[in-house]
Motif scaffolding. Structure first.
Motif, short mmCIF file in Angstrom:
data_model
loop_
_atom_site.label_atom_id
_atom_site.label_comp_id
_atom_site.label_asym_id
_atom_site.label_seq_id
_atom_site.Cartn_x
_atom_site.Cartn_y
_atom_site.Cartn_z
N LEU A 1 0.79 -1.13 0.00
CA LEU A 1 -0.01 0.22 -0.02
C LEU A 1 0.82 1.18 -0.03
CD1 LEU A 1 -2.76 -0.98 2.67
CD2 LEU A 1 -2.90 -0.73 -0.17
N VAL A 2 2.06 1.20 0.24
CA VAL A 2 2.95 2.45 0.44
C VAL A 2 2.93 3.14 -0.85
CG1 VAL A 2 5.27 3.32 0.69
CG2 VAL A 2 4.45 1.62 2.40
N HIS A 3 3.06 2.63 -1.94
CA HIS A 3 2.96 3.16 -3.54
C HIS A 3 1.59 3.50 -3.75
CE1 HIS A 3 4.48 4.52 -7.21
NE2 HIS A 3 3.49 3.72 -7.79
N ARG A 4 0.74 2.58 -3.48
CA ARG A 4 -0.40 2.87 -3.90
C ARG A 4 -1.29 4.09 -3.30
NH1 ARG A 4 -3.84 -2.34 -3.32
NH2 ARG A 4 -1.68 -3.10 -3.81
N ASP A 5 -0.86 4.14 -2.01
CA ASP A 5 -1.33 5.22 -0.93
C ASP A 5 -0.53 6.26 -0.89
OD1 ASP A 5 -3.70 3.64 -1.25
OD2 ASP A 5 -3.80 3.19 1.09
N ARG A 6 0.38 6.56 -1.78
CA ARG A 6 1.57 7.57 -1.47
C ARG A 6 0.82 9.07 -1.19
NH1 ARG A 6 1.47 6.12 -6.52
NH2 ARG A 6 1.30 7.24 -8.37
N GLU A 7 -0.03 9.24 -1.96
CA GLU A 7 -1.02 10.59 -1.91
C GLU A 7 -1.25 10.83 -0.47
OE1 GLU A 7 -1.73 8.71 -4.45
OE2 GLU A 7 -0.65 9.64 -6.00
N THR A 8 -1.89 9.67 0.44
CA THR A 8 -2.22 9.94 1.36
C THR A 8 -1.34 9.86 2.50
OG1 THR A 8 -4.48 8.69 1.08
CG2 THR A 8 -3.83 8.62 3.28
N LEU A 9 -0.44 8.52 2.36
CA LEU A 9 0.89 8.42 3.47
C LEU A 9 1.86 9.84 3.24
CD1 LEU A 9 1.32 4.90 3.23
CD2 LEU A 9 0.16 6.00 4.83
N GLY A 10 2.14 10.14 1.92
CA GLY A 10 3.21 11.15 1.94
C GLY A 10 3.22 12.41 2.57
N PRO A 11 1.98 13.07 2.48
CA PRO A 11 2.18 14.49 3.12
C PRO A 11 2.58 14.53 4.61
CG PRO A 11 0.11 14.27 1.66
CD PRO A 11 0.97 12.85 1.67
N THR A 12 2.10 13.45 5.21
CA THR A 12 2.34 13.40 6.67
C THR A 12 3.87 13.53 7.08
OG1 THR A 12 0.23 12.10 7.08
CG2 THR A 12 1.89 12.04 8.76
N THR A 13 4.19 14.37 8.04
CA THR A 13 5.75 14.12 8.63
C THR A 13 5.50 13.25 9.79
OG1 THR A 13 5.93 16.72 7.86
CG2 THR A 13 7.64 15.74 9.59
N TRP A 14 6.21 12.14 9.67
CA TRP A 14 6.40 11.20 10.64
C TRP A 14 7.67 11.27 11.54
CZ3 TRP A 14 2.10 8.11 10.36
CH2 TRP A 14 1.16 8.05 8.99
N HIS A 15 7.31 11.08 12.83
CA HIS A 15 8.49 10.90 13.71
C HIS A 15 9.38 9.96 13.28
CE1 HIS A 15 10.79 11.57 17.29
NE2 HIS A 15 10.68 10.10 17.40
N ARG A 16 8.64 8.81 12.93
CA ARG A 16 9.51 7.57 12.68
C ARG A 16 8.82 6.84 11.57
NH1 ARG A 16 9.92 5.97 16.92
NH2 ARG A 16 11.98 6.55 17.52
#
Length: 172
Positions: free
Chosen positions: A113-128
Motif C-alpha cells: 500500500l505504500v506506493h498505492r496510497d502515496r498521496e495519503t501517506l506522503g504528506p504526513t511528517t512522521w516522527h519515525r
C-alpha cells in the motif's frame, strides 16, 4: 512496557534510543525470533517516558502476513499505544485518514500500500518510519522503495531477520 527485555534486547533498545535522539537511521538485523518487534515497542515506550507521555507518530510498514501479529504484540506489551491499521478496501484516504491518525501513536500499513496510497501517506511528517522485514525494499529502483524513501521522517528504522548476506548494497 509490560514485559522484560533480555540483556541483548536492552542493549538494542539503548542503541535505538541513542540513534533516534539524533535522527540517525538504524538497521536492526537480528536473527528471526530474537525480539526485534519487542525492541521497537520498547523504544516507543521509552520515548513516552522521556517525553511526558507523548510518543512520536510512527509509520510501521510490514508484510501483509504480519499486520495482525504487530497489533497483538503492541496490545500485549504496550496496550496504551493507540494503533491504526491502514489496510483493506475500506481504509480511509485523504482527510479521513488524517482525522483518524491524528490521535494515533502507530500507523501500521503494508509494503503493497505504500506506493498505492502515496498521496495519503506522503504528506504526513512522521516522527519515525519503520520497516519490518526491510529486505522487501532491497531493490532500490522499485516504485515501492522509492515511495518509502520519499516519506518525510525524523528517524528511520529497518528491521530484518535477513542480515547482509551477499553484497554491501543489501545494507543500503
Amino acid at each position: 512496557f509490560e514485559g522484560q527485555l533480555r540483556p541483548y534486547q536492552l542493549t538494542g533498545l539503548r542503541w535505538l534510543a541513542f540513534l533516534s535522539r539524533f535522527g540517525i537511521g538504524a538497521c536492526l538485523a537480528d536473527d528471526m525470533g530474537l525480539g526485534k518487534t519487542i525492541q521497537l515497542i520498547a523504544l516507543l515506550q521509552h520515548e513516552r517516558a522521556q517525553n511526558g507521555g507523548i510518543v512520536g507518530q510512527t509509520l510501521l510498514i510490514v508484510p501483509t502476513s504480519v499486520v495482525g501479529n504487530w497489533q497483538r504484540e503492541i496490545d500485549k506489551f504496550s496496550p496504551e499505544l493507540r494503533v491504526h491499521i491502514h489496510h483493506g478496501p475500506s481504509r480511509p484516504l485523504g482527510n479521513d485518514f488524517y482525522d483518524i491518525i491524528s490521535d494515533c501513536d502507530v500507523v501500521i500499513t503494508t509494503y503493497g500500500l505504500v506506493h498505492r496510497d502515496r498521496e495519503t501517506l506522503g504528506p504526513t511528517t512522521w516522527h519515525r518510519v519503520c520497516l519490518d522485514e526491510a529486505q522487501y525494499i532491497k531493490n532500490p529502483p522499485t516504485k515501492q522503495a522509492q515511495s518509502i524513501r520519499n516519506l518525510d521522517a525524523w528517524h528511520r528504522v529497518a528491521l530484518t531477520g535477513t542480515p547482509v548476506e551477499n553484497r554491501l548494497i543489501e545494507l543500503w
